[in-house]
Design an enzyme around this catalytic site. Structure first.
Site, PDB file in Angstrom:
ATOM      1  CG  ASP A 112      -1.824   1.153   1.330  1.00 49.02           C
ATOM      2  OD1 ASP A 112      -2.694   1.280   0.460  1.00 49.02           O
ATOM      3  OD2 ASP A 112      -1.678   1.952   2.286  1.00 49.02           O
ATOM      4  CD  GLU A 159      -2.266   2.195  -3.426  1.00 50.37           C
ATOM      5  OE1 GLU A 159      -3.467   2.424  -3.675  1.00 50.37           O
ATOM      6  OE2 GLU A 159      -1.792   2.232  -2.268  1.00 50.37           O
TER       7      GLU A 159
END
Length: 711
Positions: free
Chosen positions: A352, A389
């Site tokens: 993330d 990401e």
């Protein structure tokens, strides 16, 4: 000697961080570089017992503690300076979790002065009377685990990237409403191993289950105050501990064993497990307004990025950012990753806000950051799947295509282009406005070489997605042009506004058959684009059956039927599910769509060739590539193997409002083209279409043509 008990080599240097069992005993170690003393706190029925740690070196405190056997509840209290302007926030009145704790027992209870009464992070009121022997009634405990587990013949599926199909899912959301799963198991790790869930995954054709965060996490106080709680889990409390709220088991050891059993069952079905991991920030939020639960009280100045005045540098939007420039912080992340691979047998990770992990001394993103180098060279981590990401919310945070091998990346350029071509641009054309043409779409369909060719990464570095957990579901992309997030309690201010969606003329639900048919066709177009493009497709759980969140594009705090998958499908949903299976079967069958190298225009033996045609059968020229009104293009893939092994497929992408006559392309060794699949539905054409002849494609459709080789 059991595998979880290791021989101690030296006593004058710190042992591994956390709790380590040696052949001669047990040691505990914790980072607290600026502390003056550290107490280990043990908890049992008699209350709390404090044991000062006697040894310190290199910023690490440790000691022999024979009492730390599996099942022991413990924490730390840290003495040291309280100097917020210098980043120091030591306070021995605070009980702190072990950053390396293998389990977390209990919830964070927000103190009465916060809400008027004690409330836990799931929104439940704390007991009216707390045990007077408990000196830290509002804080959970770390728990020592025994990682011995009967893995049997478990083996990592090791699915090649070329064969990988990622399926992003939430532990609770996937199984909470599954009728075949016993009620007591729904929403748990155990449910992931249920035969009905495994059958859905294998029958669909996905290879890799990517789970939203399962590290122990808590809800933000602002959510709890509204009677909501964090559903997605991007608010980590423990990087080594599985989230207990996702287990049917009631004890910490049982939680860990249940998760391991689920991974083992998924592996037996041939399915990989990736974890969505959040190492960019923690649940402690801002130092000026957030709680002190672990890292902040142990060594705030080491763990977090700070400015010259001791304030948090926040490139995550969550109040703080872990500082992986610090070797001990990077070590924690690497140790955590290895822990999940070695003790839980997971197959990889999705990071993330990954740029936040690789921001250097000047806070800019560094492709050759020490953390990246460590991942590339680590003998364990360099061999598992790593997905970035590739953006955070800091300055110059968008870094798609800039991560080094072996990272793959979520390709937001693919997402935006596919949405624009099939949705936003169709709506624009209906209003007499030009769109983006076909050039960008062709680049994305061909593997995004403009992003991933550097460093010899290849198209398998591109995770092709149209939806993810954040944003509209696939069905909602076709039914809403505005977000509808009022249930989140932020007056609809949260969530993205640039969705590139199209409601087909009606906002939200409708009984108009023409509108619903058009929406369903658009869903199929987006599915086909994702699954058949060169690269690695990612689907979101429920999109294969038209799941809706009724226009909420930021359902991070909605742990309820809004986000849970429904399994009682309407006929159109069953048809969509069948289409998804068929598209994934086509992808498995045609290896030329799963190439590890970028397709080339020029023929080359053994390598996929890709050419682009217009509807007249001519190769697309420069003028057509620049035409913003162009709505049709035909991608023709073939290989130059021996004719008996020849494969050829043509993808007809037609986003125009009218049906169109398309000339079947002329390809060496192909005598005819047969319709394999069309988003327009209905039975395929009765026979093959010869090259140079025409076939009719319906308005706004994706059609797959299979080449018939010469025999």
């Amino acid at each position: 000697m059991p595998p979880h008990v290791r021989p101690r080599r030296s006593t004058d240097v710190p042992p591994p961080l956390g709790v380590t069992r040696w052949g001669s005993g047990t040691e505990v170690a914790v980072v607290a570089r600026h502390a003056t003393a550290v107490d280990l706190c043990l908890f049992d029925a008699a209350g709390e017992r404090r044991i000062p740690l006697r040894r310190t070196a290199y910023g690490i405190w440790w000691d022999d503690v024979p009492e730390l056997v599996p099942g022991t509840r413990y924490g730390f209290r840290v003495h040291g300076p309280w100097q917020p302007e210098h980043g120091h926030r030591h306070n021995p009145e605070k009980l702190l979790l072990d950053p390396y704790g293998g389990a977390v027992e209990g919830w964070v209870h927000w103190r009465p002065e916060v809400f008027g009464h004690a409330v836990d992070d799931a929104g439940h009121s704390a007991p009216d009377s707390l045990d007077p022997r408990d000196s830290a009634p509002y804080v959970p405990r770390s728990v020592v685990l025994d990682h011995t587990f009967d893995w049997g013949e478990d083996q990592l599926p090791s699915v090649p990237w070329t064969d990988t199909v990622v399926y992003e899912a939430h532990v609770r959301g996937l199984t909470m409403r599954h009728p075949a799963v016993p009620p007591e198991l729904r929403g748990t790790y155990a449910a992931l191993a249920h035969p009905a869930v495994l059958e859905h995954l294998t029958g669909l054709g996905v290879t890799t289950l990517e789970l939203l965060p399962i590290h122990a996490f808590v809800s933000e106080p602002a959510l709890v105050q509204q009677g909501l709680h964090n559903y997605w889990g991007y608010n980590t409390l423990g990087f080594f501990a599985p989230h207990a709220g996702y287990a049917a088991a009631g004890d910490p050891q049982g939680v860990a064993d249940e998760l391991k059993g689920a991974v083992k069952a998924l592996h037996a079905a041939g399915i990989e497990v990736l974890l969505d991991v959040v190492y960019n920030h923690t649940a402690e939020q801002s130092s000026w307004s957030g709680p002190t639960l672990s890292w902040r009280g142990l060594d705030n100045a080491t763990y977090y990025r700070r400015d010259a005045r001791g304030r948090d540098i926040d490139v995550t939007g969550c109040g703080n950012t872990l500082d992986l420039r610090q070797p001990l912080v990077a070590r924690m992340v690497l140790d955590s990753l290895r822990h999940w691979v070695e003790n839980y047998h997971v197959d990889g990770f999705r990071f993330d806000l990954a740029p936040a992990l690789a921001r250097g001394r000047d806070d800019a993103y560094e492709r050759d950051h020490a953390f990246h180098v460590a991942l590339q060279t680590d003998p364990v981590l360099s061999r598992v799947k790593l997905v970035a990401e590739p953006w955070d919310v800091g300055v110059h945070g968008w870094r798609t295509g800039q991560f080094p091998a072996p990272f793959a990346e979520w390709n937001d350029r693919f997402r935006d282009t596919a949405r624009s071509f099939w949705l936003a641009d169709v709506a624009r054309q209906l209003h007499g406005q030009p769109g983006h043409g076909v050039r960008e779409l062709a680049t994305r369909m061909a593997g995004s070489a403009d992003l991933f060719a550097d460093g010899n990464r290849g198209p398998i570095a591109s995770i092709n997605l149209v939806t993810a957990h954040d944003g509209f579901t696939l069905a909602d992309l076709t039914a809403y042009e505005q977000k509808h997030n009022h249930a989140n309690g932020e007056d609809n201010r949260d969530g993205h506004s640039d969705n590139r969606s199209w409601n087909h003329g009606v906002e939200g639900p409708t009984d108009d058959p023409a509108v619903t048919a058009a929406r369903h066709r658009s869903v199929r177009n987006l599915l086909a684009t994702t699954i058949l493009a060169t690269g690695v497709p990612m689907l979101v759980a429920g999109d294969e059956a038209g799941r809706t969140q009724h226009g909420n594009n930021n359902a991070y705090c909605q742990d309820n039927p809004l986000t849970w998958l429904r399994w009682d499908h309407a006929p159109w949903q069953e048809e969509l599910l069948a289409d998804t299976r068929e598209l994934l079967a086509v992808r498995r069958e045609l290896s030329l769509l799963r190439t590890p190298e970028f397709p080339r225009f020029a023929p080359e033996a053994g390598r996929t060739r890709l050419r682009w045609y217009d509807e007249t059968g001519d190769v697309v020229d420069g003028t057509q590539w620049q035409d913003p009104w162009r709505r049709t293009v035909v991608a023709v893939y073939d290989t130059l193997h021996a004719e008996a092994d020849r494969q050829a497929v043509a993808l007809v992408l037609h986003a125009g409002p009218d049906q169109l006559e398309v000339v079947a392309p002329a390809v060496e060794g192909v005598t005819g083209w047969r319709v394999r699949w069309s988003s327009g539905g209905g039975p395929p054409a009765t026979g093959p279409v010869a090259p140079g002849r025409t076939l009719t494609v319906a308005p706004t459709t994706f059609t797959v043509l299979g080449g018939q080789p010469r025999r």
